[in-house]
Design an enzyme around this catalytic site. Structure first.
Site, PDB file in Angstrom:
ATOM      1  N   LYS A 102       0.889  -1.033   0.021  1.00 34.17           N
ATOM      2  CA  LYS A 102       0.086  -0.147  -0.097  1.00 34.17           C
ATOM      3  C   LYS A 102       0.887   1.144  -0.032  1.00 34.17           C
ATOM      4  O   LYS A 102       1.935   1.182   0.422  1.00 34.17           O
ATOM      5  CB  LYS A 102      -0.730   0.259   1.052  1.00 34.17           C
TER       6      LYS A 102
HETATM    7  N1  GLU Z   1      -7.277   0.149  -2.870  1.00 35.78           N
HETATM    8  C1  GLU Z   1      -7.917  -1.293  -3.339  1.00 35.78           C
HETATM    9  C2  GLU Z   1      -8.037  -2.105  -2.254  1.00 35.78           C
HETATM   10  O1  GLU Z   1      -7.774  -1.520  -0.983  1.00 35.78           O
HETATM   11  C3  GLU Z   1      -7.802  -1.693  -4.575  1.00 35.78           C
HETATM   12  C4  GLU Z   1      -6.295  -2.304  -4.437  1.00 35.78           C
HETATM   13  C5  GLU Z   1      -5.741  -2.985  -6.015  1.00 35.78           C
HETATM   14  O2  GLU Z   1      -6.669  -2.823  -6.829  1.00 35.78           O
HETATM   15  O3  GLU Z   1      -4.446  -3.162  -6.156  1.00 35.78           O
HETATM   16  O4  GLU Z   1      -8.272  -3.072  -2.290  1.00 35.78           O
END
Ligand code: GLU
Length: 410
Positions: A102
């Site tokens: 993240k």
């Molecule tokens: N931000 C989204 C999540 O928390 C998608 C992450 C992604 O598609 O890599 O799952």
């Protein structure tokens, strides 16, 4: 409570049931790499502005690391760490060949211009381009970031490493994006809400739903569930909650929100607060905005017998215990909102195949992944007599643990 402590607590509960040793726990919990970079830009008025950008790469035992990029004033290392770990368990629960990561920048994207947003994004990629890539770590949208931001990431990364659209997902459809990626999280939430209702013997037509949040996730969830004939009685965004006991006109609200860039001023419902949305007498509550909104302070006031966690980390562990003890069924974030990363996976596959998927195919395969994962988690919860959250962690940790052992540790 720090966000990372809450994620680790959930992890440890499942790890206890799996009898994991302390050494393996440390191996699975500790992030593989944490990067913090300075993001400096010249603002439109000529002033210099300096931000901090983070990317936490939590685990890659099952494949390249994957996870969104958040632009929000509350972003800090603790939050990004916790969200990165959640991505590892999430990709494992839905069995995608990914690990978890993240990123984030502590910035309020509503207070800067589009040009400044682009500069911040490009400066951030200048700082991290060496540690991301289609086989290393693949960013995606999250709170405060859009398809346009993903296009800038692809372009900036390409300046260093050449054309490679698989470095980032959630891109505009016209720029190697996937039809259906934008709706994927909400569609997944909606699909699993219907599955949960059906397992509990409830009919959509007799289900009153409250949704906190009308961003990408809340918006598409509301659309999906109103098409499925659920009665959406409350929806909210930063301007407040909008409540109508006989059911909101969701298509009209969607149009209003698109035209007015939010729900502020929507007059066809009673205006309540975001906190009140959580405490309404409804059959199903869907927090689809910020984390940490259900805590020991308001858990006793929650009246919905079903909670579907569309947001990441909306429920703190002490509140979760209280809800569980009261028999409230909570579908956990790492399963409920995994439709987004599943859509991202299809986009990455499409980019690697250089072949455009159709919307029908995306929807069909998304529904199949979400359904299969839901059924597995439900089964484990019944077999082990644990909450759906603990069951989801058991499935996720089990898969990551096995991959770690099979890969071998030097
Ligand atoms: N931000 C989204 C999540 O928390 C998608 C992450 C992604 O598609 O890599 O799952």
């Amino acid at each position: 409570m720090k966000a990372i402590d809450s994620t680790e607590l959930y992890f440890n509960r499942a790890a206890d049931l799996l009898d994991l040793s302390d050494n393996i726990r440390t191996l699975l919990i500790q992030p593989k790499r944490e990067v913090q970079v300075q993001v400096a830009i010249e603002r439109d008025n000529g002033e210099i502005a300096t931000y901090v950008g983070y990317r936490v790469q939590h685990d890659d035992a099952r494949g390249p690391m994957k996870g969104g990029l958040r632009y929000h004033p509350d972003v800090d290392l603790d939050e990004v760490r916790s969200l990165a770990a959640l991505m590892t368990w999430k990709t494992a629960v839905v069995n995608l060949p990914y690990g978890g990561a993240k990123g984030g920048i502590s910035v309020d994207p509503t207070k800067i211009s589009r040009r400044e947003l682009e500069k911040i994004t490009r400066a951030f990629i200048d700082g991290i381009h060496d540690v991301i890539g289609p086989d290393i770590d693949i960013p995606a949208p999250d709170m405060g970031t859009t398809a346009e931001v993903m296009a800038w990431i692809m372009n900036q990364y390409g300046k260093y490493h050449g054309f490679n659209p698989g470095v980032v997902t959630g891109k505009p459809v016209e720029m190697h994006g996937l039809p259906g990626r934008e709706e994927a999280t909400g569609r997944g939430v909606g699909t699993l809400t219907l599955k949960t209702l059906s397992r509990l013997g409830r009919k959509p037509q007799q289900t009153r739903v409250a949704i906190q949040g009308f961003g990408n996730v809340g918006f598409h969830t509301a659309k999906f569930l109103s098409d499925a004939e659920c009665k959406i009685v409350a929806a909210s965004d930063v301007s407040g909650g909008y409540y109508k006991p006989d059911g909101l006109d969701i298509p009209a609200m969607l149009r209003y929100s698109l035209q007015n860039k939010g729900l502020s001023g929507y007059a066809e419902a009673e205006l309540i607060t975001n906190e009140q949305v959580l405490e309404l007498d409804v059959d199903c509550l869907i927090p689809a905005a910020l984390g940490g909104v259900i805590t020991s302070k308001n858990a006793a006031k929650i009246r919905a017998p079903i909670i579907i966690e569309a947001a990441n980390s909306p429920t703190y562990p002490d509140a979760d215990d209280e809800l569980h003890a009261r028999g409230i069924v909570v579908l956990p974030d790492i399963l409920a909102n995994a439709g987004g990363v599943t859509g991202s996976y299809f986009e990455w596959v499409q980019n690697r195949q250089h072949y455009q998927w159709t919307l029908d195919r995306v929807r069909q395969e998304l529904d199949a992944v979400m359904t299969k994962s839901f059924e597995r988690v439900w089964e484990v919860a019944n077999e082990r007599r644990v909450s759906l959250r603990t069951a989801a962690y058991i499935v996720g940790i089990g898969r990551v643990g096995r991959a770690t052992v099979l890969g071998g540790i030097a």
